[in-house]
Design a protein around this motif. Structure first.
Motif, PDB file in Angstrom:
ATOM      1  N   ARG A  25     116.699  16.447  54.340  1.00  0.00           N
ATOM      2  CA  ARG A  25     117.959  15.720  54.436  1.00  0.00           C
ATOM      3  C   ARG A  25     119.007  16.498  55.229  1.00  0.00           C
ATOM      4  O   ARG A  25     119.982  15.934  55.671  1.00  0.00           O
ATOM      5  N   ASN A  26     118.792  17.785  55.385  1.00  0.00           N
ATOM      6  CA  ASN A  26     119.734  18.626  56.094  1.00  0.00           C
ATOM      7  C   ASN A  26     119.372  18.646  57.578  1.00  0.00           C
ATOM      8  O   ASN A  26     118.215  18.864  57.953  1.00  0.00           O
ATOM      9  N   ALA A  27     120.354  18.449  58.445  1.00  0.00           N
ATOM     10  CA  ALA A  27     120.084  18.347  59.883  1.00  0.00           C
ATOM     11  C   ALA A  27     119.588  19.669  60.465  1.00  0.00           C
ATOM     12  O   ALA A  27     118.758  19.681  61.385  1.00  0.00           O
ATOM     13  N   VAL A  28     120.061  20.783  59.948  1.00  0.00           N
ATOM     14  CA  VAL A  28     119.612  22.081  60.447  1.00  0.00           C
ATOM     15  C   VAL A  28     118.141  22.296  60.098  1.00  0.00           C
ATOM     16  O   VAL A  28     117.362  22.794  60.924  1.00  0.00           O
ATOM     17  N   LEU A  29     117.733  21.901  58.912  1.00  0.00           N
ATOM     18  CA  LEU A  29     116.330  22.025  58.526  1.00  0.00           C
ATOM     19  C   LEU A  29     115.438  21.077  59.323  1.00  0.00           C
ATOM     20  O   LEU A  29     114.281  21.397  59.605  1.00  0.00           O
ATOM     21  N   VAL A  30     115.961  19.931  59.706  1.00  0.00           N
ATOM     22  CA  VAL A  30     115.208  19.018  60.570  1.00  0.00           C
ATOM     23  C   VAL A  30     114.991  19.663  61.937  1.00  0.00           C
ATOM     24  O   VAL A  30     113.888  19.598  62.506  1.00  0.00           O
ATOM     25  N   LEU A  31     116.015  20.326  62.464  1.00  0.00           N
ATOM     26  CA  LEU A  31     115.857  21.028  63.741  1.00  0.00           C
ATOM     27  C   LEU A  31     114.844  22.168  63.621  1.00  0.00           C
ATOM     28  O   LEU A  31     114.063  22.410  64.550  1.00  0.00           O
ATOM     29  N   MET A  32     114.839  22.862  62.500  1.00  0.00           N
ATOM     30  CA  MET A  32     113.853  23.928  62.293  1.00  0.00           C
ATOM     31  C   MET A  32     112.440  23.356  62.217  1.00  0.00           C
ATOM     32  O   MET A  32     111.482  23.969  62.722  1.00  0.00           O
ATOM     33  N   SER A  33     112.294  22.181  61.643  1.00  0.00           N
ATOM     34  CA  SER A  33     110.975  21.544  61.576  1.00  0.00           C
ATOM     35  C   SER A  33     110.496  21.125  62.965  1.00  0.00           C
ATOM     36  O   SER A  33     109.310  21.236  63.278  1.00  0.00           O
ATOM     37  N   VAL A  34     111.408  20.665  63.790  1.00  0.00           N
ATOM     38  CA  VAL A  34     111.053  20.330  65.173  1.00  0.00           C
ATOM     39  C   VAL A  34     110.604  21.586  65.916  1.00  0.00           C
ATOM     40  O   VAL A  34     109.658  21.556  66.714  1.00  0.00           O
ATOM     41  N   GLU A  35     111.260  22.708  65.646  1.00  0.00           N
ATOM     42  CA  GLU A  35     110.841  23.965  66.259  1.00  0.00           C
ATOM     43  C   GLU A  35     109.440  24.370  65.803  1.00  0.00           C
ATOM     44  O   GLU A  35     108.667  24.918  66.594  1.00  0.00           O
ATOM     45  N   LEU A  36     109.116  24.124  64.549  1.00  0.00           N
ATOM     46  CA  LEU A  36     107.750  24.395  64.083  1.00  0.00           C
ATOM     47  C   LEU A  36     106.730  23.575  64.853  1.00  0.00           C
ATOM     48  O   LEU A  36     105.663  24.075  65.229  1.00  0.00           O
ATOM     49  N   MET A  37     107.049  22.307  65.094  1.00  0.00           N
ATOM     50  CA  MET A  37     106.126  21.456  65.847  1.00  0.00           C
ATOM     51  C   MET A  37     105.976  21.955  67.280  1.00  0.00           C
ATOM     52  O   MET A  37     104.870  21.960  67.831  1.00  0.00           O
ATOM     53  N   LEU A  38     107.074  22.386  67.896  1.00  0.00           N
ATOM     54  CA  LEU A  38     106.991  22.903  69.264  1.00  0.00           C
ATOM     55  C   LEU A  38     106.194  24.204  69.319  1.00  0.00           C
ATOM     56  O   LEU A  38     105.454  24.442  70.279  1.00  0.00           O
ATOM     57  N   ASN A  39     106.324  25.047  68.307  1.00  0.00           N
ATOM     58  CA  ASN A  39     105.529  26.275  68.265  1.00  0.00           C
ATOM     59  C   ASN A  39     104.046  25.976  68.077  1.00  0.00           C
ATOM     60  O   ASN A  39     103.198  26.693  68.617  1.00  0.00           O
ATOM     61  N   ALA A  40     103.722  24.937  67.337  1.00  0.00           N
ATOM     62  CA  ALA A  40     102.323  24.532  67.199  1.00  0.00           C
ATOM     63  C   ALA A  40     101.752  24.085  68.539  1.00  0.00           C
ATOM     64  O   ALA A  40     100.622  24.427  68.890  1.00  0.00           O
ATOM     65  N   VAL A  41     102.559  23.353  69.293  1.00  0.00           N
ATOM     66  CA  VAL A  41     102.116  22.926  70.623  1.00  0.00           C
ATOM     67  C   VAL A  41     101.924  24.139  71.534  1.00  0.00           C
ATOM     68  O   VAL A  41     100.955  24.202  72.303  1.00  0.00           O
ATOM     69  N   ASN A  42     102.810  25.116  71.450  1.00  0.00           N
ATOM     70  CA  ASN A  42     102.655  26.332  72.246  1.00  0.00           C
ATOM     71  C   ASN A  42     101.364  27.066  71.893  1.00  0.00           C
ATOM     72  O   ASN A  42     100.663  27.564  72.778  1.00  0.00           O
ATOM     73  N   LEU A  43     101.054  27.134  70.614  1.00  0.00           N
ATOM     74  CA  LEU A  43      99.820  27.796  70.187  1.00  0.00           C
ATOM     75  C   LEU A  43      98.601  27.070  70.742  1.00  0.00           C
ATOM     76  O   LEU A  43      97.645  27.708  71.196  1.00  0.00           O
ATOM     77  N   ILE A  44      98.621  25.756  70.733  1.00  0.00           N
ATOM     78  CA  ILE A  44      97.496  24.990  71.287  1.00  0.00           C
ATOM     79  C   ILE A  44      97.382  25.201  72.795  1.00  0.00           C
ATOM     80  O   ILE A  44      96.283  25.367  73.329  1.00  0.00           O
ATOM     81  N   LEU A  45      98.516  25.219  73.489  1.00  0.00           N
ATOM     82  CA  LEU A  45      98.474  25.412  74.942  1.00  0.00           C
ATOM     83  C   LEU A  45      97.908  26.777  75.320  1.00  0.00           C
ATOM     84  O   LEU A  45      97.070  26.891  76.220  1.00  0.00           O
ATOM     85  N   VAL A  46      98.342  27.814  74.651  1.00  0.00           N
ATOM     86  CA  VAL A  46      97.864  29.162  74.974  1.00  0.00           C
ATOM     87  C   VAL A  46      96.400  29.319  74.571  1.00  0.00           C
ATOM     88  O   VAL A  46      95.614  29.926  75.306  1.00  0.00           O
ATOM     89  N   THR A  47      96.002  28.758  73.437  1.00  0.00           N
ATOM     90  CA  THR A  47      94.603  28.840  73.022  1.00  0.00           C
ATOM     91  C   THR A  47      93.700  28.082  73.985  1.00  0.00           C
ATOM     92  O   THR A  47      92.630  28.573  74.353  1.00  0.00           O
ATOM     93  N   ALA A  48      94.123  26.909  74.391  1.00  0.00           N
ATOM     94  CA  ALA A  48      93.323  26.138  75.348  1.00  0.00           C
ATOM     95  C   ALA A  48      93.236  26.852  76.696  1.00  0.00           C
ATOM     96  O   ALA A  48      92.209  26.778  77.380  1.00  0.00           O
TER      97      ALA A  48
END
Length: 120
Positions: A25-48
């Protein structure tokens, strides 16, 4: 290198980010969750990039760098929006943000008063 471990880790990070975006419900925590998703994408890109050799060398790492730049811009704009929301509403709760209310640019006079003044 076994690519299964980074892929599973990225899937867990992405799932945790999606859960955070949907449940927080907190907007700052929502932004942190979006950052987690972007870091997951970075991990997939570097691994691939390290496991499957593409036509362009180090293309996954270059895309990961672009995602990092995009994440930095997103945080800059997102935090500016959150700070402005806090100044206007004194809360950063996502549920308290009115999405259908438009600001009154005329200073308290409603549409009926404006129509009467315009002679309509």
């Amino acid at each position: 290198m076994r690519p299964v471990i980074p892929y599973v880790t990225a899937a867990l990070l992405f799932g945790l980010g999606v859960y955070g975006v949907l449940r927080r419900r907190n907007a700052v925590l929502v932004l942190m969750s979006v950052e987690l998703m972007l870091n997951a994408v970075n991990l997939i890109l570097v691994t691939a990039d390290t496991t499957a050799r593409a036509v362009l060398p180090h293309s996954g790492q270059v895309f990961a760098l672009f995602v990092i730049v995009l994440a930095a811009a997103e945080i800059g704009v997102g935090l500016a929006i959150v700070l402005q929301l806090y100044r206007l509403r004194a809360t950063v709760a996502v549920d308290d943000v009115p999405l259908t209310e438009s600001p009154d640019p005329v200073g308290g006079r409603g549409p009926a008063v404006l129509d009467a003044e315009a002679g309509r």
